[in-house]
Design a protein around this motif. Sequence first.
Motif, PDB file in Angstrom:
ATOM      1  N   ILE A   1     -30.307 -11.651 -45.781  1.00 58.75           N
ATOM      2  CA  ILE A   1     -30.270 -10.863 -44.540  1.00 58.75           C
ATOM      3  C   ILE A   1     -28.832 -10.712 -44.073  1.00 58.75           C
ATOM      4  O   ILE A   1     -28.381  -9.610 -43.733  1.00 58.75           O
TER       5      ILE A   1
ATOM      6  N   ALA B   1     -23.187 -10.101 -35.842  1.00 58.59           N
ATOM      7  CA  ALA B   1     -23.254  -9.780 -37.267  1.00 58.59           C
ATOM      8  C   ALA B   1     -21.916  -9.940 -37.976  1.00 58.59           C
ATOM      9  O   ALA B   1     -21.845  -9.792 -39.190  1.00 58.59           O
TER      10      ALA B   1
ATOM     11  N   SER C   1     -28.481  -6.854 -44.977  1.00 54.40           N
ATOM     12  CA  SER C   1     -29.254  -6.105 -43.988  1.00 54.40           C
ATOM     13  C   SER C   1     -28.533  -4.820 -43.580  1.00 54.40           C
ATOM     14  O   SER C   1     -27.346  -4.837 -43.265  1.00 54.40           O
TER      15      SER C   1
ATOM     16  N   ILE D   1     -28.793  -3.230 -40.824  1.00 54.89           N
ATOM     17  CA  ILE D   1     -28.314  -3.367 -39.442  1.00 54.89           C
ATOM     18  C   ILE D   1     -26.997  -4.135 -39.410  1.00 54.89           C
ATOM     19  O   ILE D   1     -26.030  -3.716 -38.751  1.00 54.89           O
ATOM     20  N   PHE D   2     -26.939  -5.258 -40.118  1.00 56.88           N
ATOM     21  CA  PHE D   2     -25.711  -6.041 -40.127  1.00 56.88           C
ATOM     22  C   PHE D   2     -24.558  -5.243 -40.723  1.00 56.88           C
ATOM     23  O   PHE D   2     -23.428  -5.285 -40.216  1.00 56.88           O
TER      24      PHE D   2
ATOM     25  N   GLN E   1     -31.585 -11.633 -35.890  1.00 56.82           N
ATOM     26  CA  GLN E   1     -30.944 -10.550 -35.132  1.00 56.82           C
ATOM     27  C   GLN E   1     -29.438 -10.766 -35.107  1.00 56.82           C
ATOM     28  O   GLN E   1     -28.967 -11.906 -35.242  1.00 56.82           O
TER      29      GLN E   1
ATOM     30  N   ALA F   1     -33.254  -7.851 -38.220  1.00 57.75           N
ATOM     31  CA  ALA F   1     -32.661  -7.362 -39.465  1.00 57.75           C
ATOM     32  C   ALA F   1     -33.399  -7.888 -40.679  1.00 57.75           C
ATOM     33  O   ALA F   1     -33.126  -7.479 -41.810  1.00 57.75           O
TER      34      ALA F   1
END
Length: 376
Positions: A308, A275, A312, A314-315, A288, A297
């Motif tokens: 994304i 990421a 995102s 998650i990122f 991902q 993500a």
Amino acid sequence: MGTTGNPEQTGPSSGKVYEPKWLAWEITGKCNLNCIHCRSSSSMSSGQGDFSLEEAKGLIDEITSFAKPVVVLSGGEPLLREDVFDIAAYGTQKGLRMALATNGTLVDDRICGKIIESGIRIVSISLDGSTPQIHDDFRKQPGAFEGAVRAAEFFRRHGIEFLVNSSFTRRNQDDIPNVYRLAKKIGAVAWYMFMIVPMGRGEELMAELISREDYDRILKWHFDMEREEHEMLVRPTCAPHYYRIIQQEAKARGLDFTRRNLKFGTGGAKGCIAAQSIAFIGSRGGVQPCSYFPLAAGNVREQTFRDIWDNSPIFRDLRNFKAYKGRCGACEYINVCGGCRARAYAVSGDYMEEEPFCTYVPKRYREKKAKEDARR
């Protein structure tokens, strides 16, 4: 060498701009092998949902609108797609540096011609053992070793640069030096030593993961080997604490390791870059942070890759080093290591937790424990 890396790499609050520099793209879930460590549990019936050629071209258009990463076409086994070289050629046409990751078993003179014609710059093949017995056991397919070594011969004959990826667990860890020597013998320009992350079928390997103590021993072996290696780029992968170890070992031995790192592509590098500068795109569109990180993500069939990448949760979490937990959150080496977020998730269920296979106790942890002991 400093012990904290680049201070600007501290997450979103630093204002750092993150750019994708390397993308692994699973263009098909279909594979002709059934490897025990496969993160996607690929088989010959796993191709449903793959991108169409037009979808693939559209994704390339969108990615090149804001970045020019290296794009690795992977799988599964990407050579099972008849249009793999159409995708590669289109990426080349759009200015991307295209690469191919194959198990090698389908490579022949015709395939090599297509690789060259499509503009693919480098190919990776997988070797997880120095003998057919070890590699074929890992790949669960008789003849897999022979196919990979034969592919290397084809690549050499056609002047195609290739690297070797090798994955290790307890079942083949004693073979690591032999695999390194084999990669060099067959003409690889680079050898990447993967320390397995349990995902997909790899989850069944939890009991076979290399121990924390052996991890450190193997990474110190790699440090010594890398210092003496003058012909081939060598790098441990999915072992971010290597970048702590090389600093500690260099300092303890009075060595200047910086120049060799720069020469062979690891200078200035840090550990986990999921990421930060890399990402993985699955065959069904899921994005991902890396190929071993099991949580998507977002999906490029529902939103843009750039959205994304930039937004995102998650990122953004993974870029926020200050929010890391446990020993990682307290570690003075956080900016050169970061710990493996996929391994943290596999073991604890929390990708922000500490790297479970690191033995190092950070200075702040030691000081805190000393104060607690003094109060008792």
